[in-house]
Design a protein around this motif. Structure first.
Motif, PDB file in Angstrom:
ATOM      1  N   ALA A   1       0.863  -1.270  -0.047  1.00  0.00           N
ATOM      2  CA  ALA A   1      -0.211   0.104   0.051  1.00  0.00           C
ATOM      3  C   ALA A   1       0.723   1.472  -0.109  1.00  0.00           C
ATOM      4  CB  ALA A   1      -1.039   0.001   1.330  1.00  0.00           C
ATOM      5  N   LEU A   2       2.118   1.172   0.547  1.00  0.00           N
ATOM      6  CA  LEU A   2       2.917   2.363   0.810  1.00  0.00           C
ATOM      7  C   LEU A   2       4.052   2.393  -0.324  1.00  0.00           C
ATOM      8  CD1 LEU A   2       3.747   2.248   4.655  1.00  0.00           C
ATOM      9  CD2 LEU A   2       2.188   3.828   3.477  1.00  0.00           C
ATOM     10  N   GLY A   3       3.990   1.540  -1.134  1.00  0.00           N
ATOM     11  CA  GLY A   3       4.952   1.317  -2.425  1.00  0.00           C
ATOM     12  C   GLY A   3       6.152   0.910  -1.873  1.00  0.00           C
ATOM     13  N   VAL A   4       6.377   0.006  -0.602  1.00  0.00           N
ATOM     14  CA  VAL A   4       7.586  -0.152  -0.104  1.00  0.00           C
ATOM     15  C   VAL A   4       8.053  -1.628  -0.583  1.00  0.00           C
ATOM     16  CG1 VAL A   4       9.003  -0.554   1.921  1.00  0.00           C
ATOM     17  CG2 VAL A   4       7.503   1.439   1.928  1.00  0.00           C
ATOM     18  N   GLN A   5       9.362  -1.537  -0.846  1.00  0.00           N
ATOM     19  CA  GLN A   5       9.927  -3.181  -1.217  1.00  0.00           C
ATOM     20  C   GLN A   5      10.342  -3.717   0.031  1.00  0.00           C
ATOM     21  OE1 GLN A   5      13.148  -3.070  -3.856  1.00  0.00           O
ATOM     22  NE2 GLN A   5      13.684  -5.255  -3.745  1.00  0.00           N
TER      23      GLN A   5
END
Length: 309
Positions: free
Chosen positions: A49-53
């Motif tokens: 959801a946060l676009g974190v890998q």
């Protein structure tokens, strides 16, 4: 045209700055565990959801393997690390590895043993294990009328969950109005359903007939239920309690087999751990200890928990 180039360059710089704090290594003690599976999925879904890998690694219950994973995360240049420890006593060594490398580290769920003060870029997000044991044991005491025989199924020895929950259960049962409850035996089943089923079968075979079975987690409670039912015990005659409020446990409660559990928010812990490590990586202010409260679950409030996590 120059203004356009400047705007584009500024936008790229923002993207680069954002990306800098978005590669997070996650070292889990064991993938093959119901609660930890939910915890892991909550970290992953929040990251998406946060676009974190995020890079997830399974320690398979091996301390040395987990330490190696922490070292590999550091060597690969991650911006932060989240770790669910195999063993509470191994926390200090992993804390030291990350601290020396200057990599933010957040412990989730299990609090490292004897760690009263975290290094500058480290934190813990989890729940007070003694609170879980107190809520669970107090409700069992109420259902037992403050007297009778009980058995305790403990989690993996040395973990903060086993230590805290068991200590609280023992304390509740040794003080009024619950001091009429006798603990017949307490042994570890390592958080797992099958070992708990085997242990409960052995207790049954030895002639123990407890009025209550108090397990440090739901998986062991479910194992005990299987063994009791296989031995012909009517579940109306024994109180069984767990911790975590997993979906399997809630289904068992709905079916009338499980009497008590304690909700441990995998969502709160998972999202909190990721949010905290990102704050540290970005240089934002953060709390070194974030406590997510436990909540008592009984048949009376069961419906409110069926869709949680």
């Amino acid at each position: 045209m120059m203004k356009t180039f400047a705007t584009a360059a500024a936008f790229c710089a923002v993207l680069a700055g954002t990306a800098h704090a978005e590669k997070i290594g996650v070292a889990m003690s064991l993938f093959d565990d119901n609660y930890l599976t939910v915890l892991r999925h909550n970290i992953q879904s929040h990251a998406d959801a946060l676009g974190v890998q995020v890079q997830m690694e399974d320690a398979l219950g091996d301390i040395a393997r987990q330490q190696s994973q922490i070292e590999n995360f550091v060597a690969s240049g991650v911006d932060g690390i989240i770790v669910m420890l195999v063993d509470a006593d191994s926390g200090k060594a992993m804390s030291k590895i990350a601290d020396q490398a200057g990599v933010p580290l957040v412990f989730v769920n299990m609090l490292p043993a004897n760690m009263d003060k975290f290094p500058a870029k480290q934190a813990w997000v989890g729940s007070d294990e003694e609170q879980a044991g107190e809520l669970q044991a107090a409700e069992v005491c109420k259902l037992m009328g403050g007297k009778g025989d009980a058995l305790i199924l403990m989690g993996q020895l040395g973990t903060t969950g086993q230590r805290g929950r068991t200590a609280a259960e023992e304390r509740v049962f040794s003080n009024p109005p619950c001091d009429g409850i006798k603990i017949l035996d307490q042994q570890t089943a390592n958080w797992m359903r099958t070992p708990a089923m085997d242990l409960m079968t052995n207790w049954n075979t030895s002639g123990m007939k407890p009025q209550a079975v108090v397990a440090n987690n739901d998986e062991m409670a479910l194992g005990a239920i299987q063994a009791l039912k296989s031995s012909g015990v009517d579940m109306k005659d024994v109180i069984v309690a767990g911790v975590d409020a997993t979906q399997d446990a809630l289904a068992a409660m709905k079916g009338g087999d499980l009497d008590v559990t304690v909700y441990q928010s995998a969502k709160g812990q998972g999202e909190g751990a990721l949010d905290t490590v990102l704050k540290i990586a970005k240089g934002d202010s953060f709390e070194h200890k974030v406590t997510v409260p436990f909540e008592l679950v009984t048949p009376a409030n069961l419906d409110a928990y069926l869709k949680k996590n």
